[in-house]
Design a protein around this motif. Sequence first.
Motif, mmCIF file in Angstrom:
data_model
loop_
_atom_site.group_PDB
_atom_site.id
_atom_site.type_symbol
_atom_site.label_atom_id
_atom_site.label_comp_id
_atom_site.label_asym_id
_atom_site.label_seq_id
_atom_site.Cartn_x
_atom_site.Cartn_y
_atom_site.Cartn_z
ATOM 1 N N THR A 98 0.833 -1.206 0.000
ATOM 2 C CA THR A 98 0.000 0.000 0.000
ATOM 3 C C THR A 98 0.867 1.255 0.000
ATOM 4 O O THR A 98 0.513 2.262 -0.620
ATOM 5 C CB THR A 98 -0.931 0.018 1.225
ATOM 6 N N GLN A 126 -3.907 9.071 4.008
ATOM 7 C CA GLN A 126 -4.470 8.692 5.305
ATOM 8 C C GLN A 126 -4.048 7.273 5.643
ATOM 9 O O GLN A 126 -3.916 6.432 4.747
ATOM 10 C CB GLN A 126 -6.004 8.762 5.275
ATOM 11 N N ASP A 127 -3.858 7.024 6.959
ATOM 12 C CA ASP A 127 -3.567 5.651 7.362
ATOM 13 C C ASP A 127 -4.844 4.824 7.314
ATOM 14 O O ASP A 127 -5.951 5.339 7.478
ATOM 15 C CB ASP A 127 -2.935 5.602 8.752
ATOM 16 N N LEU A 128 -4.684 3.522 7.071
ATOM 17 C CA LEU A 128 -5.822 2.615 6.998
ATOM 18 C C LEU A 128 -6.232 2.166 8.401
ATOM 19 O O LEU A 128 -5.649 2.582 9.402
ATOM 20 C CB LEU A 128 -5.454 1.410 6.124
ATOM 21 N N ILE A 129 -7.237 1.295 8.465
ATOM 22 C CA ILE A 129 -7.728 0.833 9.760
ATOM 23 C C ILE A 129 -6.636 0.039 10.484
ATOM 24 O O ILE A 129 -5.660 -0.414 9.872
ATOM 25 C CB ILE A 129 -8.989 -0.035 9.591
ATOM 26 N N TYR A 130 -6.852 -0.108 11.785
ATOM 27 C CA TYR A 130 -5.876 -0.801 12.625
ATOM 28 C C TYR A 130 -6.472 -2.099 13.156
ATOM 29 O O TYR A 130 -7.664 -2.180 13.439
ATOM 30 C CB TYR A 130 -5.447 0.087 13.795
ATOM 31 N N VAL A 153 -1.596 2.474 4.128
ATOM 32 C CA VAL A 153 -1.900 3.861 3.771
ATOM 33 C C VAL A 153 -2.727 3.877 2.499
ATOM 34 O O VAL A 153 -2.704 2.931 1.713
ATOM 35 C CB VAL A 153 -0.582 4.655 3.580
ATOM 36 N N ARG A 154 -3.454 4.961 2.309
ATOM 37 C CA ARG A 154 -4.214 5.144 1.072
ATOM 38 C C ARG A 154 -4.166 6.609 0.666
ATOM 39 O O ARG A 154 -3.917 7.493 1.496
ATOM 40 C CB ARG A 154 -5.668 4.716 1.248
ATOM 41 N N ALA A 200 -5.945 9.829 0.070
ATOM 42 C CA ALA A 200 -7.225 10.379 0.535
ATOM 43 C C ALA A 200 -7.777 11.420 -0.429
ATOM 44 O O ALA A 200 -8.986 11.475 -0.685
ATOM 45 C CB ALA A 200 -7.056 11.004 1.906
#
Length: 261
Positions: free
Chosen positions: A9, A41-45, A72-73, A75
């Motif tokens: 990612t 933006q960071d992805l889910i944790y 990461v993605r 945004a």
Amino acid sequence: MRSLHVAATGMMAQQNNVEVISNNIANISTTGYKRRRAEFQDLIYQNLRRTGSQSADTGTTLPSGAQIGLGVRTAAVYRIAEQGNLQQTENRFDIAIRGNGYFQIQMPSGETAYTRDGTFGLSAEGTIVTAEGFVVNPGITIPANARDVTINANGEVLAKLDGQVQPQNVGQLQLAIFANEGGLEAIGDNLFLATPSSGDAQQGAPGTPGYGQTMQGFIETSNVNVVQEITSLITAQRAYEMNSRVITASDEMLSTLTRLR
């Protein structure tokens, strides 16, 4: 291993970043172009131990949990709307906007498009049009016997006709501003369309409060800063390399596991 996916990612995000930077550099000479900037933006944790959960029957609360990020993605890609430099061209139908606002362009489909590119000319009928031949609203036509044309800071188009001492006012350009101009949709050819994010266009004459002034014989150059773009490109390249090294390291660790007997 999660690290393979996480690093992948990261590489895709930096690839998008480089594409945005390359488009900025490619449009360094595009009239009225506004540079873009990619935001991430960071992805889910994934929670291994949830923060604030109880660690014992006595009600002891964990002061800190254990969360593993999943990457990461991209945004958004923001448009930086700061004013570009004004370059003198000596062409009487080149018009730059100093300040806020967009020219309004009548598209063949009936839609109204918006642009900061003021490289205009005349159609066969004498109407002020863009380089693609689209009419500039409100559709001002220059008389065929006009000897000279002046466009003042308020957008008034004044034509000096044979046999007349005073120039004749043949129309006034109108500008459009938006509550969120970053929400405009780019469609190519230096044109934008209004969207629900940008809000409806608010029309007004150049020079009125909140609207920029028109400058005849000038164009607005791209606001791309070459040094800044090259620096961002190097940073993106290094981040891409680091993510690729994470994949290499993860692959070596997996290879070690498969060799265990």
